[in-house]
Design a protein around this motif. Structure first.
Motif, PDB file in Angstrom:
ATOM      1  N   UNK A  10       0.849  -1.192   0.000  1.00 44.26           N
ATOM      2  CA  UNK A  10       0.000   0.000   0.000  1.00 44.26           C
ATOM      3  C   UNK A  10       0.882   1.239   0.000  1.00 44.26           C
ATOM      4  N   UNK A  11       0.380   2.282  -0.634  1.00 40.41           N
ATOM      5  CA  UNK A  11       1.076   3.562  -0.710  1.00 40.41           C
ATOM      6  C   UNK A  11       0.044   4.639  -0.413  1.00 40.41           C
ATOM      7  N   UNK A  12       0.490   5.832  -0.042  1.00 37.60           N
ATOM      8  CA  UNK A  12      -0.454   6.884   0.363  1.00 37.60           C
ATOM      9  C   UNK A  12      -0.251   8.149  -0.466  1.00 37.60           C
ATOM     10  N   UNK A  13      -1.348   8.643  -1.022  1.00 35.58           N
ATOM     11  CA  UNK A  13      -1.367   9.953  -1.672  1.00 35.58           C
ATOM     12  C   UNK A  13      -1.854  10.938  -0.608  1.00 35.58           C
ATOM     13  N   UNK A  14      -0.915  11.515   0.134  1.00 36.12           N
ATOM     14  CA  UNK A  14      -1.280  12.350   1.282  1.00 36.12           C
ATOM     15  C   UNK A  14      -2.062  13.597   0.871  1.00 36.12           C
ATOM     16  N   UNK A  15      -1.732  14.190  -0.258  1.00 36.98           N
ATOM     17  CA  UNK A  15      -2.456  15.395  -0.702  1.00 36.98           C
ATOM     18  C   UNK A  15      -3.937  15.089  -0.899  1.00 36.98           C
ATOM     19  N   UNK A  16      -4.226  13.922  -1.414  1.00 37.10           N
ATOM     20  CA  UNK A  16      -5.618  13.539  -1.664  1.00 37.10           C
ATOM     21  C   UNK A  16      -6.351  13.224  -0.363  1.00 37.10           C
ATOM     22  N   UNK A  17      -5.765  12.381   0.480  1.00 39.25           N
ATOM     23  CA  UNK A  17      -6.482  11.923   1.678  1.00 39.25           C
ATOM     24  C   UNK A  17      -6.623  13.023   2.734  1.00 39.25           C
ATOM     25  N   UNK A  18      -5.678  13.951   2.769  1.00 43.27           N
ATOM     26  CA  UNK A  18      -5.780  15.038   3.752  1.00 43.27           C
ATOM     27  C   UNK A  18      -6.838  16.066   3.349  1.00 43.27           C
ATOM     28  N   UNK A 217      -2.856   2.066  -9.295  1.00 41.50           N
ATOM     29  CA  UNK A 217      -3.666   3.081  -8.610  1.00 41.50           C
ATOM     30  C   UNK A 217      -4.544   2.467  -7.523  1.00 41.50           C
ATOM     31  N   UNK A 218      -4.940   1.199  -7.712  1.00 37.79           N
ATOM     32  CA  UNK A 218      -5.802   0.544  -6.728  1.00 37.79           C
ATOM     33  C   UNK A 218      -5.093   0.303  -5.399  1.00 37.79           C
ATOM     34  N   UNK A 219      -3.752   0.352  -5.425  1.00 34.71           N
ATOM     35  CA  UNK A 219      -2.968   0.128  -4.203  1.00 34.71           C
ATOM     36  C   UNK A 219      -2.487   1.435  -3.571  1.00 34.71           C
ATOM     37  N   UNK A 220      -2.911   2.552  -4.158  1.00 27.89           N
ATOM     38  CA  UNK A 220      -2.556   3.861  -3.604  1.00 27.89           C
ATOM     39  C   UNK A 220      -3.768   4.412  -2.848  1.00 27.89           C
ATOM     40  N   UNK A 221      -3.567   4.764  -1.600  1.00 25.32           N
ATOM     41  CA  UNK A 221      -4.663   5.307  -0.791  1.00 25.32           C
ATOM     42  C   UNK A 221      -4.898   6.765  -1.169  1.00 25.32           C
ATOM     43  N   UNK A 222      -5.970   6.983  -1.895  1.00 31.27           N
ATOM     44  CA  UNK A 222      -6.404   8.328  -2.279  1.00 31.27           C
ATOM     45  C   UNK A 222      -7.830   8.489  -1.746  1.00 31.27           C
TER      46      UNK A 222
END
Length: 355
Positions: A10-18, A217-222
């Motif tokens: 898993x990876x995190x797109x912090x700009x999106x989730x914040x 993209x399915x493994x990126x937390x957005x």
């Protein structure tokens, strides 16, 4: 295939989730940032698949340094390079065994869905939704071990405690030790850190990395994938509650097999009582069809069948006045003997008690 090296990652797109509208989720991701993991979990999501396969095939650990060859070129990863590349904290706990017990106790209540401290050998559905996701993150992006992602483990809950309670953690030391386990021969640690290793390999100018590919993209937390996670877990939770309710309702209705087990079977006892011969004769007259079974009436309807000599059905098996009276006589006698025997047995038992 290199994809097997990040199948559970898993990876995190912090700009999106914040930027989400969910305060609980935003608060959890802010805690990840405060813990010092943004550089590690939010670095550019690029993967060099051929180079990754090469790296893991040739990797080993020598004197605390990870060494491998990629495309025939030597590469070395030290803990210092690891820390600097991902801006990881180098102060704090270096081992989860040093985790304060009071912090774990507090975290058990903070993450609990019911308000009661959760069971550390239970499942993540005991947690509020943001912490269920955090449980997934530490299992897939940090500890990277194979196994059930629904189960709570002591190690993973300690990592959750670090984030939730703001415990200072030497992430550089801890995460680099995970990488050491991945490349050590005979280790049960699953291979992972695909994005991180790709980024480290890119710092070696002489190494041919081959073509890069985007991390799925399915493994990126957005925002999109987090909402999907919530939807799936809400549905699964509802199904689990419904299933538990049905199971409870079924358990209240005792099955026939259980009723039979709960109520002991009574032994059959035959009471013999004297019946007049007239009554038994009447029964015999009603039971005449039993006698007729032996008569070869059906066979006689076939004229071509040779039947041979005939013989009479045994008189002792035909219920007539004589055989019925004999039945009464035998049963009266047996009944009298049984009563006499019971009386004698009772007399003997009374005598024993008096002695």
């Amino acid at each position: 295939m290199a994809s097997s090296l990040y199948s559970n990652a898993q990876h995190v797109d912090f700009e999106s989730v914040l930027g989400m509208d969910d305060p609980g989720m935003v608060s959890m991701f802010e805690a990840l940032v405060a813990s010092g993991l943004r550089g590690f979990m939010g670095c550019p999501a690029v993967v060099y698949e051929d180079a990754l396969v090469d790296f893991f095939e040739n990797a080993s650990v020598h004197n605390g340094v990870v060494i491998s060859t990629v495309g025939g070129q030597l590469v070395e990863f030290s803990e210092k390079l690891f820390a600097e590349s991902f801006e990881l904290p180098v102060d704090g706990l270096g081992d989860l065994s040093e985790m304060p017990k009071d912090a774990i106790f507090d975290a058990r209540s903070i993450v609990s869905l019911s308000g009661e401290p959760i069971n550390l050998s239970g499942r993540k559905n005991q947690m509020k939704m943001p912490f269920r996701l955090l449980c997934d993150i530490v299992a897939k992006a940090i500890s990277v071990k194979a196994g059930s992602f629904n189960a709570i483990t002591v190690e993973n809950f300690s990592l959750i405690t670090v984030v939730v309670c703001g415990v200072k953690m030497n992430w550089a030391k801890y995460l680099f030790s995970i990488l050491n386990k991945m490349v050590s021969a005979g280790s049960k640690q699953a291979k992972g850190f695909a994005i991180k290793i790709s980024l480290l390999l890119a710092t070696f100018p002489t190494v041919e990395l081959g073509e890069s590919s985007e991390f799925p993209a399915s493994k990126i937390l957005s925002k999109k994938t987090v909402l999907r996670f919530v939807s799936i877990n809400d549905r699964d939770g509802a199904e689990e509650v419904t299933g538990a309710a049905k199971k409870k309702a079924v358990s209240k209705k005792r099955p026939a097999a259980d009723v039979g087990a709960a109520v002991p079977k009574k032994k059959r006892s035959f009471k013999k009582k004297s019946v007049s011969s007239l009554e038994l004769v009447e029964v015999a007259e009603e039971a005449i069809p039993i006698q007729q079974v032996a008569e070869p009436l059906l066979l006689e309807t076939f004229p071509t069948v040779e039947l041979g000599e005939s013989s009479e059905f045994p008189a002792s098996k035909i219920l007539s006045k004589k055989t019925v009276l004999r039945f009464v006589s035998i049963n009266d006698r047996d009944g009298a003997e049984e009563v006499t025997g019971a009386a004698k047995k009772k007399a003997v038992s009374k005598k024993g008690l008096c002695n």
